[in-house]
Scaffold this active site. Structure first.
Site, PDB file in Angstrom:
ATOM      1  N   CYS A   1     -35.999   6.223  23.497  1.00  0.00           N
ATOM      2  CA  CYS A   1     -36.324   6.514  24.882  1.00  0.00           C
ATOM      3  C   CYS A   1     -35.104   7.253  25.414  1.00  0.00           C
ATOM      4  CB  CYS A   1     -36.541   5.215  25.667  1.00  0.00           C
ATOM      5  SG  CYS A   1     -36.516   5.507  27.450  1.00  0.00           S
TER       6      CYS A   1
ATOM      7  N   LYS B   1     -26.099 -21.908 -19.537  1.00  0.00           N
ATOM      8  CA  LYS B   1     -26.065 -21.255 -20.850  1.00  0.00           C
ATOM      9  C   LYS B   1     -25.499 -22.209 -21.895  1.00  0.00           C
ATOM     10  CE  LYS B   1     -25.244 -16.740 -18.777  1.00  0.00           C
ATOM     11  NZ  LYS B   1     -24.362 -15.589 -18.578  1.00  0.00           N
TER      12      LYS B   1
ATOM     13  N   GLU C   1     -23.058 -20.658 -14.502  1.00  0.00           N
ATOM     14  CA  GLU C   1     -22.535 -19.519 -13.739  1.00  0.00           C
ATOM     15  C   GLU C   1     -23.474 -19.224 -12.573  1.00  0.00           C
ATOM     16  OE1 GLU C   1     -22.585 -16.211 -16.449  1.00  0.00           O
ATOM     17  OE2 GLU C   1     -21.616 -17.396 -18.008  1.00  0.00           O
TER      18      GLU C   1
ATOM     19  N   LYS D   1     -26.056 -17.130 -10.474  1.00  0.00           N
ATOM     20  CA  LYS D   1     -26.999 -16.055 -10.797  1.00  0.00           C
ATOM     21  C   LYS D   1     -27.052 -15.124  -9.592  1.00  0.00           C
ATOM     22  CE  LYS D   1     -31.835 -15.378 -12.153  1.00  0.00           C
ATOM     23  NZ  LYS D   1     -31.873 -14.118 -11.488  1.00  0.00           N
TER      24      LYS D   1
ATOM     25  N   CYS E   1     -39.960   1.855  30.610  1.00  0.00           N
ATOM     26  CA  CYS E   1     -39.989   2.796  31.732  1.00  0.00           C
ATOM     27  C   CYS E   1     -41.181   3.744  31.705  1.00  0.00           C
ATOM     28  CB  CYS E   1     -38.687   3.599  31.778  1.00  0.00           C
ATOM     29  SG  CYS E   1     -38.531   4.769  30.412  1.00  0.00           S
TER      30      CYS E   1
ATOM     31  N   ASP F   1       0.834  -1.202   0.000  1.00  0.00           N
ATOM     32  CA  ASP F   1       0.000   0.000   0.000  1.00  0.00           C
ATOM     33  C   ASP F   1       0.867   1.249   0.000  1.00  0.00           C
ATOM     34  OD1 ASP F   1      -1.981  -1.783   0.197  1.00  0.00           O
ATOM     35  OD2 ASP F   1      -2.921  -0.919   1.986  1.00  0.00           O
TER      36      ASP F   1
ATOM     37  N   TYR G   1     -20.342 -10.774 -17.201  1.00  0.00           N
ATOM     38  CA  TYR G   1     -20.557 -12.085 -17.814  1.00  0.00           C
ATOM     39  C   TYR G   1     -21.017 -12.056 -19.268  1.00  0.00           C
ATOM     40  CZ  TYR G   1     -25.261 -10.825 -16.306  1.00  0.00           C
ATOM     41  OH  TYR G   1     -26.424 -10.144 -16.087  1.00  0.00           O
TER      42      TYR G   1
ATOM     43  N   ASP H   1     -27.963 -12.119  -7.245  1.00  0.00           N
ATOM     44  CA  ASP H   1     -29.143 -11.301  -7.034  1.00  0.00           C
ATOM     45  C   ASP H   1     -28.694  -9.862  -6.804  1.00  0.00           C
ATOM     46  OD1 ASP H   1     -31.735 -10.682  -6.769  1.00  0.00           O
ATOM     47  OD2 ASP H   1     -32.012 -11.568  -4.784  1.00  0.00           O
TER      48      ASP H   1
ATOM     49  N   CYS I   1     -33.709   4.638  32.385  1.00  0.00           N
ATOM     50  CA  CYS I   1     -34.592   3.557  31.914  1.00  0.00           C
ATOM     51  C   CYS I   1     -33.938   2.209  32.215  1.00  0.00           C
ATOM     52  CB  CYS I   1     -34.842   3.722  30.423  1.00  0.00           C
ATOM     53  SG  CYS I   1     -35.674   2.317  29.669  1.00  0.00           S
TER      54      CYS I   1
ATOM     55  N   CYS J   1     -42.065   4.672  26.321  1.00  0.00           N
ATOM     56  CA  CYS J   1     -41.137   3.543  26.325  1.00  0.00           C
ATOM     57  C   CYS J   1     -41.787   2.343  27.012  1.00  0.00           C
ATOM     58  CB  CYS J   1     -39.859   3.944  27.052  1.00  0.00           C
ATOM     59  SG  CYS J   1     -38.768   2.555  27.387  1.00  0.00           S
TER      60      CYS J   1
ATOM     61  N   LYS K   1     -33.303 -21.857 -10.613  1.00  0.00           N
ATOM     62  CA  LYS K   1     -33.480 -21.147  -9.335  1.00  0.00           C
ATOM     63  C   LYS K   1     -33.262 -22.084  -8.143  1.00  0.00           C
ATOM     64  CE  LYS K   1     -35.544 -17.485  -9.110  1.00  0.00           C
ATOM     65  NZ  LYS K   1     -35.529 -16.036  -9.299  1.00  0.00           N
TER      66      LYS K   1
ATOM     67  N   GLU L   1       3.815   1.660  -1.256  1.00  0.00           N
ATOM     68  CA  GLU L   1       4.364   1.919  -2.598  1.00  0.00           C
ATOM     69  C   GLU L   1       3.285   2.506  -3.503  1.00  0.00           C
ATOM     70  OE1 GLU L   1       7.415  -1.362  -3.979  1.00  0.00           O
ATOM     71  OE2 GLU L   1       6.024  -2.196  -2.501  1.00  0.00           O
TER      72      GLU L   1
HETATM   73  S1  IVH Z   1     -27.509 -13.935 -18.406  1.00  0.00           S
HETATM   74  C1  IVH Z   1     -29.025 -13.323 -22.349  1.00  0.00           C
HETATM   75  N1  IVH Z   1     -25.952 -14.476 -16.370  1.00  0.00           N
HETATM   76  O1  IVH Z   1     -30.451 -12.457 -13.673  1.00  0.00           O
HETATM   77  C2  IVH Z   1     -28.446 -12.931 -21.082  1.00  0.00           C
HETATM   78  N2  IVH Z   1     -27.876 -13.137 -15.968  1.00  0.00           N
HETATM   79  O2  IVH Z   1     -33.280 -13.361 -14.052  1.00  0.00           O
HETATM   80  C3  IVH Z   1     -29.402 -12.948 -19.958  1.00  0.00           C
HETATM   81  N3  IVH Z   1     -28.090 -12.378 -13.649  1.00  0.00           N
HETATM   82  O3  IVH Z   1     -31.523  -9.935 -15.834  1.00  0.00           O
HETATM   83  C4  IVH Z   1     -28.785 -12.783 -18.643  1.00  0.00           C
HETATM   84  N4  IVH Z   1     -26.256 -13.329 -12.898  1.00  0.00           N
HETATM   85  O4  IVH Z   1     -29.642  -9.357 -14.174  1.00  0.00           O
HETATM   86  C5  IVH Z   1     -27.067 -13.849 -16.767  1.00  0.00           C
HETATM   87  N5  IVH Z   1     -24.445 -15.011 -14.700  1.00  0.00           N
HETATM   88  C6  IVH Z   1     -25.559 -14.384 -15.101  1.00  0.00           C
HETATM   89  C7  IVH Z   1     -26.355 -13.621 -14.209  1.00  0.00           C
HETATM   90  C8  IVH Z   1     -27.518 -13.016 -14.673  1.00  0.00           C
HETATM   91  C9  IVH Z   1     -27.288 -12.580 -12.589  1.00  0.00           C
HETATM   92  C10 IVH Z   1     -29.344 -11.607 -13.606  1.00  0.00           C
HETATM   93  C11 IVH Z   1     -29.496 -10.642 -14.736  1.00  0.00           C
HETATM   94  C12 IVH Z   1     -30.776 -11.034 -15.427  1.00  0.00           C
HETATM   95  C13 IVH Z   1     -31.484 -11.808 -14.371  1.00  0.00           C
HETATM   96  C14 IVH Z   1     -32.447 -12.778 -15.010  1.00  0.00           C
END
Ligand code: IVH
Length: 695
Positions: free
Chosen positions: A444, A308, A118, A120, A429, A37, A243, A122, A449, A426, A332, A39
């Protein structure tokens, strides 16, 4: 001569920008820094000096350009170069197989296809534009056609490269990055998020400051990116994983998803390392199953895995159903939301007097855990969501996050539900409650209290504070009831008799354990606590907004309670991380006569530690140049103690293990960091060895 000098300076400046970006990326994306850090700071100071002399040279990708943009009045709209698509969902393996069968029937090439799996995440979908390698624009997904321009906010996200490829000639051979040239115009998509640990820390800080907390990591990331002041975004621990290539002009990009991930990684983008490629759909499905079980090991919230088709040309030819491409599916994880009945709302009084509503629920199981209580955040939240007592409510438990009530199921109402009225006094008290300007919390403010006193003492004796083992809630309540403890300073004048009178059956581990032994142990623990360092005592006082980190900073800055207690709000705000709210809270705390009395008693009892003052937190010492990671519960120290100790000896503490980690400091119940450290051959030590190491 002068001309040459100027040319040299300009060349040097360009070199500095490139080098700093490279090291920034090694730190924030690869988690594998190659310089210290100190440097880095030296190079950065040199850069800032040149920029101050030649403001017209400032490069758009200079690391100085990440923060600092002024707040905007509104967000402009951005049309995406290609639609930002969504995904169809599969719930379970059979659903995923059905998807596979559908696409296979449409095109028999699918039979030979490979699949990339991959996580997913949130989070929030973001779209990043690069022209000639320079980050020029960033947008939210919006409706998939048009999003909002949040470039200034995204610039503050440390893992987003300002220029691609991230490379620095000198260091290229040591880096993982191969030489890759991006197309003239490249648009990529990723998911922005706040890691779970950082989210909890953020909420803790917001709560301490009396501000509104976020419901979940997703909301906190979205809220932090979709607000008008980039400085606020900069202060939030947002990161992202990239991605997808949305659009490319003037250059070639790979056509296989697997290669795209590699390619994006080579350009310097953060890319998941949980992704895998499979030769058949069954192996891909099996892999999603392994992560379903391990989802809590991921540092972020994932609501599933995405499967995918690797060949993106084939995937594109399969077309869409509405906004969902056929070439991929979201697998999911089982939901962690359930509905149950809200039986009532309890109000708890915290040690700072904050009143927090807590949902009392009809017991319900969420993924193997019985949930009876849940967070309702604050009274505004109950009103905003129109949550009524008797409602069927949606409750979520995710990862390690405390369960919370998402909202009512309005359609399930029978008419017998009751609108909730927050208490005006409260519950402990009976004194009227108060509300401070700009805060959502109700307090409070009665210093006497009893509920607060119990909480105050509990906090005072807790692990990160004075750490008095054996002083459980029951004993504390008894001592307060008996009038032996009317503030935290009274702990230090307790006699053996006082304690004996307050020991209850519950405090005795076995029938046979003599109360005398309990009292002796407790007295010994109290005596031992007298030697706690100043930062612990400051934490223990329970000043609103002052957690372990701020306490360590205050202790280092002031060196004694004498100095801290007379500091002005202005002086306090000189310390990094102490804003106007916390500063005001500190001044207010020391100004209250009841607290001054406590301090006087502590001083008289000899509980008055002093500490050597430090200039900031950067110190030279035995650990200079060493990087530590802490995992698990340490025997005597809290994490903040260990961190303060390492930093005061010149070392650095980071959150994750990499090859550059010098030592893993191991406590009880360690996390996945231990595995990683072992696999990388990082040295593993305990708290005792850490102390020895410092000499
Ligand atoms: S692919 C054609 N890859 O999930 C491409 N989506 O429920 C479509 N998301 O709107 C998306 N991780 O915001 C893809 N590795 C991942 C993802 C991902 C999170 C989200 C993305 C999408 C939503 C769909």
């Amino acid at each position: 001569m002068f001309y040459n000098h100027l040319m040299d300076a300009k060349t040097r400046y360009a070199e500095l920008v490139r080098e700093l970006n490279y090291h920034f990326n090694r730190y924030h994306v690869l988690d594998d820094p190659v310089i210290s850090d100190a440097e880095y700071d030296k190079l950065y100071i040199e850069l800032k000096r040149i920029e101050a002399e030649h403001p017209d040279w400032i490069a758009p990708d200079s690391p100085s350009q990440r923060a600092g943009a002024r707040p905007a009045d509104r967000f402009d709209k951005v049309r995406h170069p290609a639609p930002i698509l969504s995904l169809a969902n599969a719930f379970g393996a059979d659903d995923a197989r059905a998807w596979y069968e559908r696409v296979r029937k449409l095109d028999d090439r699918v039979e030979k296809a490979k699949f990339v799996v991959e996580p997913k995440i949130d989070g929030l979908s973001v779209v990043l534009h690069y022209r000639d390698g320079l980050f020029v624009q960033g947008a939210t997904r919006g409706d998939g056609e048009v999003g909002e321009d949040i470039t200034s906010n995204l610039r503050t996200v440390k893992s987003i490269p300002l220029r691609i490829p991230v490379n620095c000639d000198q260091k290229a051979e040591s880096g993982k990055q191969k030489a890759v040239t991006p197309p003239d115009y490249l648009v990529v998509r990723g998911e922005a998020f706040i890691p779970i640990n950082d989210f909890e820390e953020l909420n803790r800080k917001l709560e301490e400051a009396g501000e509104k907390t976020y419901m979940n990591p997703r909301n906190s990331a979205a809220g932090s990116l979709r607000q008008l002041d980039p400085k606020l975004t900069a202060s939030r621990p947002i990161t992202l994983l990239v991605y997808q290539i949305v659009h490319a002009e003037g250059g070639q990009v790979p056509t296989l998803q697997w290669e795209i991930l590699e390619y994006l990684r080579a350009l310097g983008f953060p890319v998941t390392d949980v992704a895998k490629r499979f030769d058949d759909i069954e192996s891909a499905i099996a892999y999603t199953g392994t992560w379903d079980k391990k989802r809590d090991d991921l540092p972020y919230e994932a609501d599933g895995m995405v499967i995918k088709i690797d060949d993106l040309t084939l995937a594109a030819e399969l077309g869409f159903v509405g906004k969902d491409p056929r070439g991929a599916i979201a697998f999911k994880f089982p939901a962690r939301e359930v509905t149950t009945t809200l039986l009532g709302i309890d109000v708890e009084v915290g040690r700072t007097g904050v009143l927090t509503p807590k949902a009392v629920l009809e017991a319900v199981e969420i993924n193997g855990v019985i949930v009876k209580n849940a967070t309702l955040h604050n009274f505004d939240y109950i009103k905003e969501k129109d949550i009524r007592v008797g409602d069927r409510v949606l409750v979520k438990r995710a990862g390690e996050v405390i369960p919370y009530v998402i909202g009512p199921v309005v359609d399930a109402r029978t008419g017998t539900e009751k609108i909730y009225q927050p208490p005006s006094v409260c519950p402990a008290c009976g004194q009227p409650v108060e509300h401070f300007e700009g805060e959502v919390a109700w307090y409070c403010v009665n210093a006497a209290c009893p509920a607060q006193l119990v909480r105050n003492v509990e906090h005072f004796v807790s692990r990160g504070a004075m750490d008095i083992v054996g002083m459980g809630t029951k004993i504390v309540e008894k001592l307060i009831e008996a009038g032996k403890v009317s503030d935290v300073a009274d702990i230090f004048t307790l006699t053996r008799e006082d304690i004996l009178e307050s020991v209850t059956k519950k405090d005795r581990k076995t029938e046979k354990e003599p109360p005398g032994k309990i009292a002796d142990n407790l007295l010994a623990a109290i005596a031992d606590s007298r030697n706690r360092p100043l930062n612990r005592l400051i934490t223990a006082l329970g000043i609103r907004g002052v957690g372990e980190v701020s306490a360590a900073d205050l202790a280092a800055h002031f060196g004694s309670l004498d100095a801290l207690s007379t500091a002005s709000a202005d002086e306090l705000q000189q310390i990094e991380g102490i804003g106007p709210n916390i500063a005001a809270g500190i001044v207010d705390w020391f100004g209250r006569p009841a607290n001054q009395e406590v301090l006087k008693k502590l001083k008289a009892a000899g509980v008055w530690p002093k500490m050597q003052k430090m200039e900031g937190r950067k110190q030279e010492g035995a650990f200079t140049g060493l990087t530590f990671v802490i995992t698990g519960t340490l025997p005597a120290w809290s994490r903040e103690d260990a961190k303060a100790f390492i930093e005061s000896n010149g070392g650095k503490v980071t959150d994750s293990v990499s090859r550059k980690t010098s030592y893993l400091v191991l406590g009880e119940n360690p996390g996945s960091k231990l595995e990683k450290a072992k696999s990388l051959g990082v040295k593993i030590i305990g708290e005792a060895e850490l102390k020895q190491l410092a000499g």
